[in-house]
Design a protein around this motif. Sequence first.
Motif, PDB file in Angstrom:
ATOM      1  N   VAL A  53       3.647  12.894 -28.755  1.00  0.00           N
ATOM      2  CA  VAL A  53       4.992  13.796 -28.861  1.00  0.00           C
ATOM      3  C   VAL A  53       5.183  13.625 -30.363  1.00  0.00           C
ATOM      4  O   VAL A  53       5.508  12.539 -30.861  1.00  0.00           O
ATOM      5  CB  VAL A  53       5.796  13.315 -27.750  1.00  0.00           C
ATOM      6  N   LEU A  54       5.677  14.805 -30.861  1.00  0.00           N
ATOM      7  CA  LEU A  54       6.201  15.006 -32.183  1.00  0.00           C
ATOM      8  C   LEU A  54       7.741  15.432 -31.904  1.00  0.00           C
ATOM      9  O   LEU A  54       7.603  16.609 -31.357  1.00  0.00           O
ATOM     10  CB  LEU A  54       5.581  16.087 -32.912  1.00  0.00           C
ATOM     11  N   TRP A  55       8.632  14.543 -32.031  1.00  0.00           N
ATOM     12  CA  TRP A  55       9.960  15.018 -31.475  1.00  0.00           C
ATOM     13  C   TRP A  55      11.151  14.754 -32.447  1.00  0.00           C
ATOM     14  O   TRP A  55      11.388  13.926 -33.069  1.00  0.00           O
ATOM     15  CB  TRP A  55      10.271  13.603 -30.430  1.00  0.00           C
ATOM     16  N   GLN A  56      11.485  16.063 -32.715  1.00  0.00           N
ATOM     17  CA  GLN A  56      12.579  16.495 -33.904  1.00  0.00           C
ATOM     18  C   GLN A  56      14.001  16.158 -32.902  1.00  0.00           C
ATOM     19  O   GLN A  56      14.264  17.216 -32.395  1.00  0.00           O
ATOM     20  CB  GLN A  56      12.467  17.696 -34.561  1.00  0.00           C
ATOM     21  N   CYS A  57      14.479  15.189 -33.292  1.00  0.00           N
ATOM     22  CA  CYS A  57      15.715  14.848 -32.400  1.00  0.00           C
ATOM     23  C   CYS A  57      17.116  15.118 -33.104  1.00  0.00           C
ATOM     24  O   CYS A  57      17.935  15.381 -32.438  1.00  0.00           O
ATOM     25  CB  CYS A  57      15.736  13.340 -31.705  1.00  0.00           C
ATOM     26  N   GLY A  58      17.026  15.449 -34.421  1.00  0.00           N
ATOM     27  CA  GLY A  58      18.422  15.736 -35.204  1.00  0.00           C
ATOM     28  C   GLY A  58      18.796  14.529 -35.651  1.00  0.00           C
ATOM     29  O   GLY A  58      18.915  13.472 -35.081  1.00  0.00           O
ATOM     30  N   LYS A 107      15.508   6.395 -32.145  1.00  0.00           N
ATOM     31  CA  LYS A 107      14.368   5.866 -33.002  1.00  0.00           C
ATOM     32  C   LYS A 107      13.530   4.709 -32.521  1.00  0.00           C
ATOM     33  O   LYS A 107      12.484   4.625 -32.794  1.00  0.00           O
ATOM     34  CB  LYS A 107      15.113   5.690 -34.583  1.00  0.00           C
ATOM     35  N   SER A 108      14.319   3.850 -31.595  1.00  0.00           N
ATOM     36  CA  SER A 108      13.735   2.589 -30.994  1.00  0.00           C
ATOM     37  C   SER A 108      12.736   3.327 -30.067  1.00  0.00           C
ATOM     38  O   SER A 108      11.542   2.358 -29.721  1.00  0.00           O
ATOM     39  CB  SER A 108      14.696   1.797 -30.166  1.00  0.00           C
ATOM     40  N   LEU A 109      12.439   4.285 -29.930  1.00  0.00           N
ATOM     41  CA  LEU A 109      11.473   5.074 -28.671  1.00  0.00           C
ATOM     42  C   LEU A 109      10.250   5.242 -29.296  1.00  0.00           C
ATOM     43  O   LEU A 109       9.297   5.479 -28.636  1.00  0.00           O
ATOM     44  CB  LEU A 109      12.262   6.075 -27.685  1.00  0.00           C
ATOM     45  N   GLU A 110      10.347   5.121 -30.879  1.00  0.00           N
ATOM     46  CA  GLU A 110       9.057   5.604 -31.419  1.00  0.00           C
ATOM     47  C   GLU A 110       7.796   4.615 -31.300  1.00  0.00           C
ATOM     48  O   GLU A 110       8.298   3.248 -31.056  1.00  0.00           O
ATOM     49  CB  GLU A 110       9.380   5.556 -32.827  1.00  0.00           C
ATOM     50  N   VAL A 151       9.566  10.081 -33.422  1.00  0.00           N
ATOM     51  CA  VAL A 151      10.552  10.412 -33.518  1.00  0.00           C
ATOM     52  C   VAL A 151      11.050  10.595 -34.910  1.00  0.00           C
ATOM     53  O   VAL A 151      11.366   9.889 -35.771  1.00  0.00           O
ATOM     54  CB  VAL A 151      11.713   9.405 -32.800  1.00  0.00           C
ATOM     55  N   LEU A 152      11.734  12.029 -35.042  1.00  0.00           N
ATOM     56  CA  LEU A 152      12.031  12.445 -36.551  1.00  0.00           C
ATOM     57  C   LEU A 152      13.460  12.811 -36.564  1.00  0.00           C
ATOM     58  O   LEU A 152      13.822  13.753 -35.539  1.00  0.00           O
ATOM     59  CB  LEU A 152      11.232  13.468 -36.735  1.00  0.00           C
ATOM     60  N   LYS A 153      14.123  12.695 -37.552  1.00  0.00           N
ATOM     61  CA  LYS A 153      15.460  13.374 -37.744  1.00  0.00           C
ATOM     62  C   LYS A 153      15.382  14.905 -37.957  1.00  0.00           C
ATOM     63  O   LYS A 153      16.123  15.590 -37.323  1.00  0.00           O
ATOM     64  CB  LYS A 153      15.946  12.813 -39.111  1.00  0.00           C
ATOM     65  N   PHE A 154      14.505  15.166 -38.671  1.00  0.00           N
ATOM     66  CA  PHE A 154      14.535  16.633 -39.167  1.00  0.00           C
ATOM     67  C   PHE A 154      12.885  16.767 -39.644  1.00  0.00           C
ATOM     68  O   PHE A 154      12.264  16.060 -40.155  1.00  0.00           O
ATOM     69  CB  PHE A 154      15.366  17.082 -40.273  1.00  0.00           C
ATOM     70  N   ILE A 155      12.339  17.779 -39.349  1.00  0.00           N
ATOM     71  CA  ILE A 155      10.899  18.339 -40.050  1.00  0.00           C
ATOM     72  C   ILE A 155      10.985  19.378 -41.012  1.00  0.00           C
ATOM     73  O   ILE A 155      11.416  20.503 -40.902  1.00  0.00           O
ATOM     74  CB  ILE A 155      10.068  18.660 -38.818  1.00  0.00           C
ATOM     75  N   SER A 156      10.839  19.070 -42.365  1.00  0.00           N
ATOM     76  CA  SER A 156      10.896  19.908 -43.402  1.00  0.00           C
ATOM     77  C   SER A 156       9.523  20.724 -43.285  1.00  0.00           C
ATOM     78  O   SER A 156       9.652  21.903 -43.823  1.00  0.00           O
ATOM     79  CB  SER A 156      11.185  19.225 -44.674  1.00  0.00           C
ATOM     80  N   LYS A 157       8.518  20.426 -42.943  1.00  0.00           N
ATOM     81  CA  LYS A 157       7.042  20.960 -43.058  1.00  0.00           C
ATOM     82  C   LYS A 157       6.859  21.487 -41.610  1.00  0.00           C
ATOM     83  O   LYS A 157       5.967  21.024 -40.788  1.00  0.00           O
ATOM     84  CB  LYS A 157       5.959  20.065 -43.533  1.00  0.00           C
ATOM     85  N   MET A 158       7.720  22.640 -41.211  1.00  0.00           N
ATOM     86  CA  MET A 158       7.604  23.109 -39.954  1.00  0.00           C
ATOM     87  C   MET A 158       6.134  23.863 -39.928  1.00  0.00           C
ATOM     88  O   MET A 158       5.535  23.827 -38.716  1.00  0.00           O
ATOM     89  CB  MET A 158       8.445  24.288 -39.686  1.00  0.00           C
ATOM     90  N   ASP A 159       5.648  24.255 -40.870  1.00  0.00           N
ATOM     91  CA  ASP A 159       4.224  24.691 -40.723  1.00  0.00           C
ATOM     92  C   ASP A 159       3.139  23.610 -40.307  1.00  0.00           C
ATOM     93  O   ASP A 159       2.286  24.074 -39.125  1.00  0.00           O
ATOM     94  CB  ASP A 159       3.589  25.531 -41.901  1.00  0.00           C
ATOM     95  N   MET A 160       3.394  22.407 -40.873  1.00  0.00           N
ATOM     96  CA  MET A 160       2.533  21.411 -40.204  1.00  0.00           C
ATOM     97  C   MET A 160       2.636  21.096 -38.854  1.00  0.00           C
ATOM     98  O   MET A 160       1.979  20.748 -38.057  1.00  0.00           O
ATOM     99  CB  MET A 160       2.746  20.195 -41.302  1.00  0.00           C
ATOM    100  N   ALA A 161       4.011  21.054 -38.514  1.00  0.00           N
ATOM    101  CA  ALA A 161       4.340  20.730 -37.143  1.00  0.00           C
ATOM    102  C   ALA A 161       3.838  21.827 -36.132  1.00  0.00           C
ATOM    103  O   ALA A 161       3.084  21.465 -35.132  1.00  0.00           O
ATOM    104  CB  ALA A 161       5.841  20.576 -36.873  1.00  0.00           C
ATOM    105  N   TYR A 162       4.008  22.965 -36.491  1.00  0.00           N
ATOM    106  CA  TYR A 162       3.491  23.989 -35.554  1.00  0.00           C
ATOM    107  C   TYR A 162       2.144  23.935 -35.509  1.00  0.00           C
ATOM    108  O   TYR A 162       1.542  24.152 -34.417  1.00  0.00           O
ATOM    109  CB  TYR A 162       4.004  25.470 -36.102  1.00  0.00           C
TER     110      TYR A 162
END
Length: 365
Positions: A224-229, A237-240, A246-257
Amino acid sequence: MSAKRYMISGGGTGGHIYPAIAIAEELKERYPDAKFLFVGAKDKMEMTKVPEAGFKIEGLWISGIQRKLTLTNLMFPFKLISSMLKAKKLIKSFQPNVVIGTGGFASGPLLKVASSQGIPTLIQEQNAYAGITNKWLAKDANSICVAYEGMEKFFPKQKIVVTGNPIRKDLLEVNSKKEFGLKYFQLDPTKKTLLIVGGSLGSQRINELIASQLSMFQAENLQVLWQCGKLYYDRYKSLETKAIKVLKFISKMDMAYAAADVIISRAGAGAVSELSLVGKPVLFIPSPNVAEDHQTKNARSIEDKDAALMLKESDLDDKFQEVFKSLINDIELQKRLSKNIITLAKPLATKAIVDEVERIEHELK
Protein backbone atom coordinates in the motif's frame (compact mmCIF):
# COMPACT_ATOMS: atom_id res chain seq x y z
CA MET A 1 10.45 42.36 -28.87
CA SER A 2 10.04 42.41 -25.08
CA ALA A 3 9.42 39.12 -23.24
CA LYS A 4 5.82 38.13 -22.58
CA ARG A 5 4.55 38.48 -19.02
CA TYR A 6 1.83 36.33 -17.43
CA MET A 7 0.16 36.59 -14.02
CA ILE A 8 -1.53 33.42 -12.81
CA SER A 9 -3.65 32.82 -9.73
CA GLY A 10 -5.17 29.63 -8.39
CA GLY A 11 -5.02 28.14 -4.95
CA GLY A 12 -6.41 26.83 -1.70
CA THR A 13 -6.24 23.22 -2.86
CA GLY A 14 -4.20 21.14 -5.31
CA GLY A 15 -7.26 21.14 -7.59
CA HIS A 16 -6.67 24.85 -8.31
CA ILE A 17 -2.87 24.96 -7.96
CA TYR A 18 -1.79 22.16 -10.30
CA PRO A 19 -3.87 23.36 -13.28
CA ALA A 20 -2.28 26.81 -12.79
CA ILE A 21 1.22 25.29 -12.80
CA ALA A 22 0.41 23.13 -15.86
CA ILE A 23 -0.73 26.23 -17.80
CA ALA A 24 2.45 28.12 -16.79
CA GLU A 25 4.64 25.21 -17.91
CA GLU A 26 2.96 25.07 -21.34
CA LEU A 27 3.36 28.85 -21.75
CA LYS A 28 7.02 28.57 -20.72
CA GLU A 29 7.57 25.87 -23.32
CA ARG A 30 6.12 28.11 -26.05
CA TYR A 31 7.81 31.28 -24.77
CA PRO A 32 11.06 30.33 -22.96
CA ASP A 33 11.83 34.00 -22.20
CA ALA A 34 8.40 34.72 -20.70
CA LYS A 35 8.16 36.12 -17.16
CA PHE A 36 5.66 34.66 -14.67
CA LEU A 37 4.20 35.90 -11.41
CA PHE A 38 1.76 33.76 -9.42
CA VAL A 39 -0.59 35.32 -6.89
CA GLY A 40 -1.96 33.21 -4.04
CA ALA A 41 -3.60 33.48 -0.63
CA LYS A 42 -1.17 33.93 2.26
CA ASP A 43 -0.81 30.79 4.42
CA LYS A 44 -2.35 28.50 1.76
CA MET A 45 -0.53 25.58 0.13
CA GLU A 46 0.20 27.46 -3.11
CA MET A 47 2.75 29.56 -1.20
CA THR A 48 5.00 26.47 -1.01
CA LYS A 49 3.85 24.38 -4.01
CA VAL A 50 4.36 27.13 -6.63
CA PRO A 51 7.99 27.95 -5.65
CA GLU A 52 8.69 24.18 -5.59
CA ALA A 53 7.58 24.13 -9.24
CA GLY A 54 10.08 26.93 -9.99
CA PHE A 55 7.78 29.98 -10.15
CA LYS A 56 7.67 33.18 -8.09
CA ILE A 57 4.54 33.87 -6.00
CA GLU A 58 3.12 36.81 -4.04
CA GLY A 59 0.49 36.34 -1.32
CA LEU A 60 -2.75 38.28 -0.74
CA TRP A 61 -4.50 38.61 2.61
CA ILE A 62 -7.70 36.87 1.49
CA SER A 63 -9.86 33.95 2.59
CA GLY A 64 -13.31 32.57 1.85
CA ILE A 65 -16.62 33.37 3.47
CA GLN A 66 -17.71 30.81 6.09
CA ARG A 67 -21.30 29.56 6.12
CA LYS A 68 -21.90 30.81 9.66
CA LEU A 69 -21.16 34.15 11.31
CA THR A 70 -17.50 34.17 12.32
CA LEU A 71 -14.74 36.70 12.93
CA THR A 72 -13.29 35.65 9.54
CA ASN A 73 -16.56 36.73 7.86
CA LEU A 74 -16.53 40.09 9.63
CA MET A 75 -12.96 40.61 8.42
CA PHE A 76 -13.81 39.69 4.81
CA PRO A 77 -14.56 43.24 3.49
CA PHE A 78 -11.23 44.49 4.91
CA LYS A 79 -9.35 41.52 3.43
CA LEU A 80 -10.99 42.08 0.04
CA ILE A 81 -10.10 45.80 -0.03
CA SER A 82 -6.53 45.04 1.10
CA SER A 83 -6.21 42.33 -1.59
CA MET A 84 -7.62 44.58 -4.35
CA LEU A 85 -5.08 47.29 -3.44
CA LYS A 86 -2.18 44.82 -3.41
CA ALA A 87 -3.38 43.25 -6.70
CA LYS A 88 -3.44 46.74 -8.25
CA LYS A 89 0.12 47.37 -7.09
CA LEU A 90 1.36 43.99 -8.40
CA ILE A 91 -0.29 44.51 -11.79
CA LYS A 92 1.16 48.01 -12.07
CA SER A 93 4.72 46.82 -11.40
CA PHE A 94 4.53 43.54 -13.37
CA GLN A 95 2.59 44.81 -16.44
CA PRO A 96 1.13 41.43 -17.54
CA ASN A 97 0.06 40.62 -21.13
CA VAL A 98 -2.68 38.28 -19.82
CA VAL A 99 -3.98 37.35 -16.35
CA ILE A 100 -5.16 33.77 -15.79
CA GLY A 101 -7.27 32.44 -12.90
CA THR A 102 -7.90 28.79 -12.05
CA GLY A 103 -10.17 29.29 -9.03
CA GLY A 104 -9.56 29.90 -5.33
CA PHE A 105 -10.12 33.17 -3.49
CA ALA A 106 -6.89 34.94 -4.47
CA SER A 107 -7.82 34.88 -8.15
CA GLY A 108 -10.89 37.05 -7.44
CA PRO A 109 -9.21 40.38 -6.59
CA LEU A 110 -6.42 39.86 -9.14
CA LEU A 111 -8.66 39.20 -12.16
CA LYS A 112 -11.20 41.83 -11.11
CA VAL A 113 -8.48 44.51 -11.07
CA ALA A 114 -6.96 43.24 -14.36
CA SER A 115 -10.37 43.35 -16.14
CA SER A 116 -11.05 46.87 -14.87
CA GLN A 117 -7.75 47.96 -16.47
CA GLY A 118 -8.53 46.35 -19.84
CA ILE A 119 -5.97 43.55 -19.44
CA PRO A 120 -7.13 40.30 -21.10
CA THR A 121 -8.27 37.70 -18.54
CA LEU A 122 -9.00 33.97 -18.83
CA ILE A 123 -10.59 31.76 -16.19
CA GLN A 124 -10.40 27.99 -16.05
CA GLU A 125 -13.13 26.07 -14.23
CA GLN A 126 -12.29 22.47 -13.31
CA ASN A 127 -15.63 21.24 -11.98
CA ALA A 128 -19.10 20.49 -13.34
CA TYR A 129 -20.38 22.95 -10.72
CA ALA A 130 -18.71 26.36 -10.98
CA GLY A 131 -16.89 27.81 -7.97
CA ILE A 132 -17.97 31.08 -6.33
CA THR A 133 -14.89 33.07 -7.44
CA ASN A 134 -15.17 32.07 -11.10
CA LYS A 135 -18.90 32.87 -11.16
CA TRP A 136 -18.07 36.35 -9.80
CA LEU A 137 -15.39 36.90 -12.45
CA ALA A 138 -17.24 35.45 -15.47
CA LYS A 139 -19.00 38.65 -16.60
CA ASP A 140 -15.70 40.48 -17.15
CA ALA A 141 -13.52 37.55 -18.32
CA ASN A 142 -12.54 37.36 -22.01
CA SER A 143 -12.52 33.57 -22.15
CA ILE A 144 -13.76 30.77 -19.87
CA CYS A 145 -12.19 27.32 -20.33
CA VAL A 146 -14.25 24.47 -18.87
CA ALA A 147 -13.96 20.70 -18.51
CA TYR A 148 -17.66 19.78 -18.76
CA GLU A 149 -20.51 20.42 -21.19
CA GLY A 150 -23.54 22.39 -19.99
CA MET A 151 -21.63 25.17 -18.17
CA GLU A 152 -23.78 27.92 -19.73
CA LYS A 153 -25.97 27.71 -16.61
CA PHE A 154 -23.07 29.44 -14.79
CA PHE A 155 -21.26 31.41 -17.49
CA PRO A 156 -22.05 33.51 -20.62
CA LYS A 157 -22.34 30.95 -23.42
CA GLN A 158 -20.34 32.93 -25.99
CA LYS A 159 -17.25 32.98 -23.72
CA ILE A 160 -17.15 29.22 -22.98
CA VAL A 161 -14.55 26.92 -24.55
CA VAL A 162 -14.67 23.21 -23.62
CA THR A 163 -11.02 22.19 -23.23
CA GLY A 164 -10.85 19.67 -20.38
CA ASN A 165 -8.64 20.19 -17.34
CA PRO A 166 -4.92 21.02 -17.59
CA ILE A 167 -2.64 18.09 -16.76
CA ARG A 168 0.98 18.23 -15.63
CA LYS A 169 3.31 17.09 -18.41
CA ASP A 170 4.92 14.36 -16.30
CA LEU A 171 1.57 12.52 -16.19
CA LEU A 172 1.19 12.22 -19.95
CA GLU A 173 3.27 9.03 -20.04
CA VAL A 174 3.29 7.05 -16.80
CA ASN A 175 3.00 3.47 -18.04
CA SER A 176 6.64 3.31 -19.14
CA LYS A 177 7.75 4.37 -15.63
CA LYS A 178 6.44 1.40 -13.61
CA GLU A 179 9.88 -0.01 -12.78
CA PHE A 180 11.16 3.46 -11.76
CA GLY A 181 8.03 4.05 -9.66
CA LEU A 182 8.44 0.80 -7.72
CA LYS A 183 12.13 1.60 -7.11
CA TYR A 184 11.38 5.21 -6.13
CA PHE A 185 9.00 4.11 -3.36
CA GLN A 186 11.06 0.98 -2.51
CA LEU A 187 8.20 -1.36 -3.33
CA ASP A 188 8.27 -5.08 -4.07
CA PRO A 189 7.86 -5.74 -7.83
CA THR A 190 6.33 -9.18 -7.12
CA LYS A 191 3.34 -7.70 -5.26
CA LYS A 192 0.36 -5.70 -6.49
CA THR A 193 0.37 -2.07 -5.36
CA LEU A 194 -2.67 -0.19 -4.05
CA LEU A 195 -2.38 3.62 -4.18
CA ILE A 196 -4.60 5.72 -1.89
CA VAL A 197 -5.00 9.44 -2.61
CA GLY A 198 -7.32 11.43 -0.35
CA GLY A 199 -6.86 14.78 -2.10
CA SER A 200 -3.94 17.14 -1.60
CA LEU A 201 -4.83 17.82 2.05
CA GLY A 202 -5.80 14.23 2.95
CA SER A 203 -9.19 12.82 3.97
CA GLN A 204 -10.11 11.87 7.52
CA ARG A 205 -12.80 9.37 6.43
CA ILE A 206 -10.59 7.62 3.86
CA ASN A 207 -7.70 7.46 6.34
CA GLU A 208 -9.95 5.86 8.98
CA LEU A 209 -11.14 3.36 6.39
CA ILE A 210 -7.61 2.41 5.24
CA ALA A 211 -6.35 2.05 8.83
CA SER A 212 -9.23 -0.37 9.56
CA GLN A 213 -8.58 -2.44 6.41
CA LEU A 214 -4.81 -2.98 6.59
CA SER A 215 -5.17 -6.62 7.68
CA MET A 216 -7.49 -7.29 4.73
CA PHE A 217 -4.95 -5.72 2.32
CA GLN A 218 -2.27 -7.92 3.89
CA ALA A 219 -4.45 -11.01 3.44
CA GLU A 220 -4.80 -10.09 -0.25
CA ASN A 221 -0.97 -9.89 -0.47
CA LEU A 222 -1.06 -6.19 -1.43
CA GLN A 223 1.43 -3.44 -0.72
CA VAL A 224 0.00 0.00 0.00
CA LEU A 225 1.17 3.48 -0.99
CA TRP A 226 -0.92 5.70 1.29
CA GLN A 227 -0.94 9.48 0.96
CA CYS A 228 -2.67 10.41 4.21
CA GLY A 229 -2.07 14.20 4.14
CA LYS A 230 0.09 16.29 6.46
CA LEU A 231 -2.78 16.92 8.93
CA TYR A 232 -3.08 13.18 9.57
CA TYR A 233 0.50 11.96 9.20
CA ASP A 234 1.37 11.95 12.92
CA ARG A 235 -1.74 9.86 13.62
CA TYR A 236 -0.93 7.15 11.06
CA LYS A 237 2.86 7.09 10.63
CA SER A 238 3.21 4.32 13.25
CA LEU A 239 1.30 1.97 10.88
CA GLU A 240 4.17 2.07 8.35
CA THR A 241 5.76 -1.30 7.53
CA LYS A 242 7.76 -2.60 4.58
CA ALA A 243 4.48 -3.22 2.71
CA ILE A 244 2.60 -0.12 3.97
CA LYS A 245 4.18 3.21 2.98
CA VAL A 246 2.55 6.12 4.84
CA LEU A 247 3.28 9.50 3.23
CA LYS A 248 2.34 13.08 4.11
CA PHE A 249 2.30 14.16 0.50
CA ILE A 250 3.43 12.67 -2.83
CA SER A 251 5.30 15.20 -4.94
CA LYS A 252 6.17 12.68 -7.71
CA MET A 253 2.62 11.69 -8.63
CA ASP A 254 3.80 10.29 -11.96
CA MET A 255 5.90 7.72 -10.06
CA ALA A 256 2.99 6.87 -7.73
CA TYR A 257 0.54 6.36 -10.60
CA ALA A 258 3.16 4.33 -12.48
CA ALA A 259 3.73 2.00 -9.50
CA ALA A 260 0.00 1.50 -8.82
CA ASP A 261 -2.07 -1.46 -10.01
CA VAL A 262 -5.30 -0.23 -8.39
CA ILE A 263 -6.16 3.23 -7.03
CA ILE A 264 -8.57 4.53 -4.37
CA SER A 265 -9.16 8.26 -4.77
CA ARG A 266 -11.33 11.25 -4.00
CA ALA A 267 -13.20 12.55 -7.05
CA GLY A 268 -12.10 16.17 -7.35
CA ALA A 269 -12.01 17.40 -10.93
CA GLY A 270 -8.21 17.36 -11.09
CA ALA A 271 -7.99 13.80 -9.78
CA VAL A 272 -10.64 12.60 -12.26
CA SER A 273 -8.78 14.24 -15.18
CA GLU A 274 -5.43 12.77 -14.10
CA LEU A 275 -6.83 9.30 -13.50
CA SER A 276 -8.54 9.26 -16.91
CA LEU A 277 -5.15 9.86 -18.47
CA VAL A 278 -3.35 7.32 -16.27
CA GLY A 279 -5.83 4.58 -17.18
CA LYS A 280 -5.61 2.40 -14.05
CA PRO A 281 -8.62 0.73 -12.34
CA VAL A 282 -10.08 3.20 -9.81
CA LEU A 283 -12.48 3.11 -6.89
CA PHE A 284 -13.73 6.66 -6.26
CA ILE A 285 -14.85 7.71 -2.77
CA PRO A 286 -16.21 11.24 -3.36
CA SER A 287 -16.10 13.83 -0.60
CA PRO A 288 -19.65 14.80 0.47
CA ASN A 289 -18.35 18.06 2.00
CA VAL A 290 -18.01 20.14 -1.18
CA ALA A 291 -20.26 22.66 -2.96
CA GLU A 292 -23.30 21.03 -4.60
CA ASP A 293 -21.79 17.58 -3.91
CA HIS A 294 -19.80 18.01 -7.15
CA GLN A 295 -17.36 15.16 -6.39
CA THR A 296 -20.24 12.66 -6.41
CA LYS A 297 -21.36 14.09 -9.76
CA ASN A 298 -17.80 13.82 -11.11
CA ALA A 299 -17.47 10.18 -9.98
CA ARG A 300 -20.93 9.19 -11.16
CA SER A 301 -20.25 10.54 -14.65
CA ILE A 302 -17.27 8.12 -14.84
CA GLU A 303 -19.10 5.20 -13.21
CA ASP A 304 -22.02 5.59 -15.66
CA LYS A 305 -19.58 4.95 -18.51
CA ASP A 306 -18.36 1.72 -16.83
CA ALA A 307 -14.97 3.40 -16.41
CA ALA A 308 -14.57 3.30 -12.59
CA LEU A 309 -16.28 2.08 -9.43
CA MET A 310 -17.75 4.46 -6.86
CA LEU A 311 -18.70 4.14 -3.20
CA LYS A 312 -20.31 6.89 -1.14
CA GLU A 313 -18.83 7.52 2.30
CA SER A 314 -22.15 6.43 3.84
CA ASP A 315 -21.76 2.97 2.21
CA LEU A 316 -18.15 2.30 3.23
CA ASP A 317 -18.84 0.32 6.40
CA ASP A 318 -21.29 -2.06 4.70
CA LYS A 319 -19.91 -2.39 1.19
CA PHE A 320 -16.19 -1.55 1.02
CA GLN A 321 -14.72 -5.03 1.50
CA GLU A 322 -17.07 -6.66 -1.00
CA VAL A 323 -16.54 -3.99 -3.69
CA PHE A 324 -12.78 -3.78 -3.17
CA LYS A 325 -12.25 -7.56 -3.24
CA SER A 326 -14.26 -7.84 -6.47
CA LEU A 327 -12.03 -5.13 -8.00
CA ILE A 328 -8.68 -6.52 -6.86
CA ASN A 329 -9.46 -10.12 -7.83
CA ASP A 330 -11.33 -9.64 -11.11
CA ILE A 331 -8.70 -9.11 -13.83
CA GLU A 332 -11.34 -8.73 -16.55
CA LEU A 333 -13.07 -5.96 -14.56
CA GLN A 334 -9.73 -4.18 -14.10
CA LYS A 335 -9.00 -4.37 -17.84
CA ARG A 336 -12.46 -3.08 -18.76
CA LEU A 337 -12.34 -0.13 -16.34
CA SER A 338 -8.82 0.80 -17.56
CA LYS A 339 -9.82 0.62 -21.21
CA ASN A 340 -12.97 2.71 -20.68
CA ILE A 341 -11.48 5.44 -18.46
CA ILE A 342 -8.69 6.14 -20.97
CA THR A 343 -11.30 7.03 -23.61
CA LEU A 344 -12.43 9.93 -21.36
CA ALA A 345 -8.97 11.52 -21.15
CA LYS A 346 -8.25 14.92 -22.67
CA PRO A 347 -4.45 14.91 -22.99
CA LEU A 348 -4.44 18.10 -25.09
CA ALA A 349 -6.39 20.22 -22.58
CA THR A 350 -3.40 22.33 -21.47
CA LYS A 351 -2.48 23.10 -25.08
CA ALA A 352 -6.08 24.10 -25.86
CA ILE A 353 -6.16 26.48 -22.86
CA VAL A 354 -2.86 28.12 -23.84
CA ASP A 355 -4.20 28.48 -27.42
CA GLU A 356 -7.03 30.50 -25.84
CA VAL A 357 -4.54 32.61 -23.85
CA GLU A 358 -2.75 33.42 -27.12
CA ARG A 359 -6.03 34.18 -28.91
CA ILE A 360 -7.29 36.71 -26.36
CA GLU A 361 -3.83 38.29 -26.10
CA HIS A 362 -3.65 38.88 -29.87
CA GLU A 363 -7.29 39.89 -30.34
CA LEU A 364 -7.20 42.45 -27.55
CA LYS A 365 -3.86 44.06 -28.38
